[in-house]
Design a protein around this motif. Structure first.
Motif, PDB file in Angstrom:
ATOM      1  N   VAL A 158      53.133  46.164  37.723  1.00 51.90           N
ATOM      2  CA  VAL A 158      51.907  46.945  37.553  1.00 51.90           C
ATOM      3  C   VAL A 158      52.052  48.243  38.335  1.00 51.90           C
ATOM      4  O   VAL A 158      52.577  48.241  39.456  1.00 51.90           O
ATOM      5  N   HIS A 159      51.605  49.356  37.740  1.00 45.86           N
ATOM      6  CA  HIS A 159      51.517  50.626  38.467  1.00 45.86           C
ATOM      7  C   HIS A 159      50.214  51.314  38.084  1.00 45.86           C
ATOM      8  O   HIS A 159      49.789  51.278  36.927  1.00 45.86           O
ATOM      9  N   ARG A 160      49.615  51.940  39.087  1.00 44.00           N
ATOM     10  CA  ARG A 160      48.362  52.661  38.846  1.00 44.00           C
ATOM     11  C   ARG A 160      48.638  54.089  38.402  1.00 44.00           C
ATOM     12  O   ARG A 160      49.719  54.645  38.650  1.00 44.00           O
ATOM     13  N   PHE A 161      47.636  54.682  37.760  1.00 45.81           N
ATOM     14  CA  PHE A 161      47.713  56.080  37.370  1.00 45.81           C
ATOM     15  C   PHE A 161      47.391  56.987  38.553  1.00 45.81           C
ATOM     16  O   PHE A 161      46.629  56.624  39.463  1.00 45.81           O
ATOM     17  N   THR A 221      46.736  45.889  24.175  1.00 46.15           N
ATOM     18  CA  THR A 221      45.688  46.315  25.106  1.00 46.15           C
ATOM     19  C   THR A 221      45.118  45.087  25.795  1.00 46.15           C
ATOM     20  O   THR A 221      45.462  43.940  25.461  1.00 46.15           O
ATOM     21  N   SER A 222      44.232  45.308  26.745  1.00 42.37           N
ATOM     22  CA  SER A 222      43.540  44.197  27.406  1.00 42.37           C
ATOM     23  C   SER A 222      42.100  44.082  26.918  1.00 42.37           C
ATOM     24  O   SER A 222      41.253  43.496  27.597  1.00 42.37           O
ATOM     25  N   GLU A 223      41.848  44.668  25.739  1.00 42.22           N
ATOM     26  CA  GLU A 223      40.504  44.635  25.151  1.00 42.22           C
ATOM     27  C   GLU A 223      39.454  45.184  26.129  1.00 42.22           C
ATOM     28  O   GLU A 223      38.354  44.671  26.241  1.00 42.22           O
ATOM     29  N   ARG A 224      39.880  46.274  26.832  1.00 43.05           N
ATOM     30  CA  ARG A 224      39.021  46.988  27.772  1.00 43.05           C
ATOM     31  C   ARG A 224      38.569  46.145  28.958  1.00 43.05           C
ATOM     32  O   ARG A 224      37.595  46.486  29.640  1.00 43.05           O
ATOM     33  N   LEU A 225      39.299  45.092  29.236  1.00 45.69           N
ATOM     34  CA  LEU A 225      38.984  44.237  30.381  1.00 45.69           C
ATOM     35  C   LEU A 225      39.906  44.570  31.547  1.00 45.69           C
ATOM     36  O   LEU A 225      41.078  44.911  31.374  1.00 45.69           O
ATOM     37  N   GLY A 226      39.392  44.441  32.768  1.00 45.95           N
ATOM     38  CA  GLY A 226      40.195  44.613  33.971  1.00 45.95           C
ATOM     39  C   GLY A 226      40.639  46.035  34.206  1.00 45.95           C
ATOM     40  O   GLY A 226      40.154  46.987  33.586  1.00 45.95           O
ATOM     41  N   PHE A 227      41.598  46.178  35.147  1.00 50.41           N
ATOM     42  CA  PHE A 227      42.039  47.519  35.537  1.00 50.41           C
ATOM     43  C   PHE A 227      42.705  48.246  34.379  1.00 50.41           C
ATOM     44  O   PHE A 227      42.589  49.463  34.239  1.00 50.41           O
ATOM     45  N   VAL A 228      43.424  47.498  33.508  1.00 49.98           N
ATOM     46  CA  VAL A 228      44.031  48.130  32.344  1.00 49.98           C
ATOM     47  C   VAL A 228      42.942  48.629  31.397  1.00 49.98           C
ATOM     48  O   VAL A 228      43.009  49.754  30.871  1.00 49.98           O
ATOM     49  N   GLY A 229      41.944  47.805  31.183  1.00 51.83           N
ATOM     50  CA  GLY A 229      40.854  48.202  30.302  1.00 51.83           C
ATOM     51  C   GLY A 229      40.087  49.406  30.808  1.00 51.83           C
ATOM     52  O   GLY A 229      39.556  50.200  30.009  1.00 51.83           O
ATOM     53  N   ARG A 230      40.050  49.566  32.134  1.00 50.56           N
ATOM     54  CA  ARG A 230      39.378  50.733  32.729  1.00 50.56           C
ATOM     55  C   ARG A 230      40.307  51.935  32.814  1.00 50.56           C
ATOM     56  O   ARG A 230      39.962  52.960  33.402  1.00 50.56           O
ATOM     57  N   CYS A 248      48.475  48.328  27.953  1.00 51.61           N
ATOM     58  CA  CYS A 248      47.748  49.542  28.325  1.00 51.61           C
ATOM     59  C   CYS A 248      46.767  49.919  27.217  1.00 51.61           C
ATOM     60  O   CYS A 248      46.941  49.529  26.064  1.00 51.61           O
ATOM     61  N   GLU A 249      45.745  50.697  27.586  1.00 53.89           N
ATOM     62  CA  GLU A 249      44.831  51.274  26.597  1.00 53.89           C
ATOM     63  C   GLU A 249      45.382  52.592  26.083  1.00 53.89           C
ATOM     64  O   GLU A 249      45.264  52.919  24.905  1.00 53.89           O
ATOM     65  N   GLU A 250      45.997  53.338  26.974  1.00 52.86           N
ATOM     66  CA  GLU A 250      46.635  54.622  26.677  1.00 52.86           C
ATOM     67  C   GLU A 250      47.833  54.772  27.587  1.00 52.86           C
ATOM     68  O   GLU A 250      47.856  54.209  28.697  1.00 52.86           O
ATOM     69  N   GLU A 257      43.003  52.336  34.528  1.00 55.23           N
ATOM     70  CA  GLU A 257      43.406  52.629  35.905  1.00 55.23           C
ATOM     71  C   GLU A 257      44.920  52.516  36.080  1.00 55.23           C
ATOM     72  O   GLU A 257      45.454  52.957  37.100  1.00 55.23           O
ATOM     73  N   GLY A 258      45.602  51.918  35.124  1.00 52.78           N
ATOM     74  CA  GLY A 258      47.048  51.756  35.245  1.00 52.78           C
ATOM     75  C   GLY A 258      47.628  51.040  34.049  1.00 52.78           C
ATOM     76  O   GLY A 258      46.955  50.796  33.051  1.00 52.78           O
ATOM     77  N   ILE A 259      48.909  50.679  34.177  1.00 54.84           N
ATOM     78  CA  ILE A 259      49.641  49.990  33.105  1.00 54.84           C
ATOM     79  C   ILE A 259      50.326  48.758  33.704  1.00 54.84           C
ATOM     80  O   ILE A 259      50.857  48.801  34.820  1.00 54.84           O
ATOM     81  N   ALA A 260      50.325  47.670  32.943  1.00 55.09           N
ATOM     82  CA  ALA A 260      51.061  46.463  33.315  1.00 55.09           C
ATOM     83  C   ALA A 260      52.147  46.208  32.281  1.00 55.09           C
ATOM     84  O   ALA A 260      52.080  46.701  31.147  1.00 55.09           O
ATOM     85  N   SER A 261      53.138  45.437  32.666  1.00 49.10           N
ATOM     86  CA  SER A 261      54.209  45.103  31.726  1.00 49.10           C
ATOM     87  C   SER A 261      54.742  43.710  32.012  1.00 49.10           C
ATOM     88  O   SER A 261      54.879  43.298  33.173  1.00 49.10           O
ATOM     89  N   LEU A 262      55.031  42.982  30.948  1.00 49.16           N
ATOM     90  CA  LEU A 262      55.656  41.662  31.007  1.00 49.16           C
ATOM     91  C   LEU A 262      57.004  41.732  30.295  1.00 49.16           C
ATOM     92  O   LEU A 262      57.137  42.432  29.292  1.00 49.16           O
ATOM     93  N   ALA A 263      57.982  40.998  30.816  1.00 50.46           N
ATOM     94  CA  ALA A 263      59.292  40.988  30.145  1.00 50.46           C
ATOM     95  C   ALA A 263      59.938  39.616  30.295  1.00 50.46           C
ATOM     96  O   ALA A 263      59.733  38.920  31.301  1.00 50.46           O
ATOM     97  N   THR A 264      60.714  39.238  29.293  1.00 54.59           N
ATOM     98  CA  THR A 264      61.509  38.020  29.327  1.00 54.59           C
ATOM     99  C   THR A 264      62.942  38.382  28.965  1.00 54.59           C
ATOM    100  O   THR A 264      63.184  39.114  28.003  1.00 54.59           O
TER     101      THR A 264
END
Length: 380
Positions: free
Chosen positions: A232-235, A356-365, A323-325, A367-374
């Protein structure tokens, strides 16, 4: 939990196999035979110390074992004598000991666990397989009699014991013995049988190396690793974000010690995870100023190189950016190509997608971007 050591007997000459190099020092795959069993003991959490009993002529063979808790001693003329040397080297230091023949390279962690569990309530414990074939006596190539196979077992190693008791048994024993269980029984010790495994065979003849190579290849094919990464990193103020090495115009940038490539960080940690080698923070501490504003491809390249050095191939990477954007879709192909190039794998083995996170949480606001990887790795 009691403290346990392992004595690995590797002082024999292996005359039945033939050749100039004793069988335990011959290569099996990319490791010597003895290294295969040493690695199982060294990496097992219930084994605190290894004693490697070698022939004096083989002292130059013991190289590259520095990272393992190994004490090396010179053996005797017989196997029992070599075992006694090994036991004396740790006398008084441990409660239990497992004694193993170096020519059995494929012992499993489950056998070690079963023996250690059994030693909590018994003088000794050893793996064995029940005899399932008919038994004959023979003379001059003719069958002379049959024998009942009921209650007969094929003995294996490691054979585990109370260290003080098996040491006393060896000191009191007169002459040689088939194995350490025979010494223990002569002393009146109880020895519990645990389940052996067909792959835990002893290399005795030249054809056994062919069998061992087949087992090794099968095991390598089955050695598939999967690791997960999350970041996770914030904007913060800026004009673009970097994702998977691709710069995307945007009203903000991502804040971080390096270039804050949240997607590449997740992929990198997934590879480290599959290798069980920590995470980015351990390899590239954020407290170290040399990594400030560093390009994250340095981290991913390091992880990919580690995989190669451990003889693993990265077979698939799946990265999800949350992310939302900004919009990821228009850049996904470039991101896949970027990751594939850095890791040295085909673009078809790399997936990059967004949600997206459907506008929920910090991503929805926003405020930043999260990423998952396998990441999936396969042993070469």
């Amino acid at each position: 939990m009691t403290d346990t050591a392992a004595v690995i007997v590797a002082a024999g000459r292996g005359s039945r196999v033939g050749g100039e190099t004793p069988k335990q020092w011959r290569l099996l795959g990319d490791r010597m035979v003895v290294e295969h069993c040493l690695s199982i003991f060294a990496e097992h959490p219930r084994i605190s110390q290894l004693v490697l009993v070698i022939h004096p002529d083989d002292r130059d063979q013991v190289v590259g074992f520095e990272g393992w808790p190994i004490k090396t001693v010179h053996g005797a003329d017989t196997r029992r004598g070599s075992v006694l040397v090994g036991l004396r080297a740790i006398a008084g230091e441990f409660d239990h000991v497992l004694i193993h023949d170096a020519a059995r390279p494929f012992l499993s962690t489950s056998i070690i666990d079963e023996i250690c569990d059994a030693l909590e309530h018994n003088d000794g414990a050893a793996p064995a397989l029940p005899v399932v074939d008919a038994l004959w006596l023979g003379s001059n190539s003719f069958v002379t009699a049959c024998r009942d196979r009921k209650d007969l077992f094929r003995a294996q190693t490691p054979q585990g014991f109370s260290l003080p008791k098996i040491l006393a048994a060896h000191l009191a024993h007169d002459g040689d013995a088939a194995d350490d269980v025979a010494v223990a029984l002569a002393m009146g010790l109880s020895v519990k049988i645990v389940d052996g495994e067909e792959t835990n065979f002893k290399i005795t003849h030249e054809e056994d190396f062919t069998r061992a190579e087949s087992v090794l290849k099968l095991r390598q094919c089955m050695d598939i690793r999967v690791g997960n990464g999350y970041d996770v990193h914030r904007f913060c103020e800026g004009s673009s974000v970097i994702l998977c090495g691709i710069s995307i115009p945007y009203s903000h940038r991502l804040q971080g010690h390096s270039d804050a490539d949240v997607a590449m960080h997740a992929v990198t940690d997934a590879i480290y995870g599959a290798l069980a080698l920590g995470d980015i923070g351990q390899h590239f501490p954020p407290s170290d100023p040399q990594w400030r504003d560093a390009a994250s491809q340095i981290f991913l390249q390091h992880a990919a190189n580690l995989a190669a050095s451990e003889n693993f191939r990265i077979t698939n990477v799946d990265c999800t950016i949350i992310c939302e954007e900004p919009k990821i879709g228009p850049y996904a192909a470039q991101m896949r190509a970027s990751l594939a190039k850095i890791m040295g794998i085909a673009i078809g083995a790399v997936s990059v997608k967004a949600t997206t996170s459907e506008r929920l949480g910090f991503v929805g606001r926003r405020e930043g971007i999260a990423s998952l990887a396998t990441a999936t790795l396969a042993k070469l």
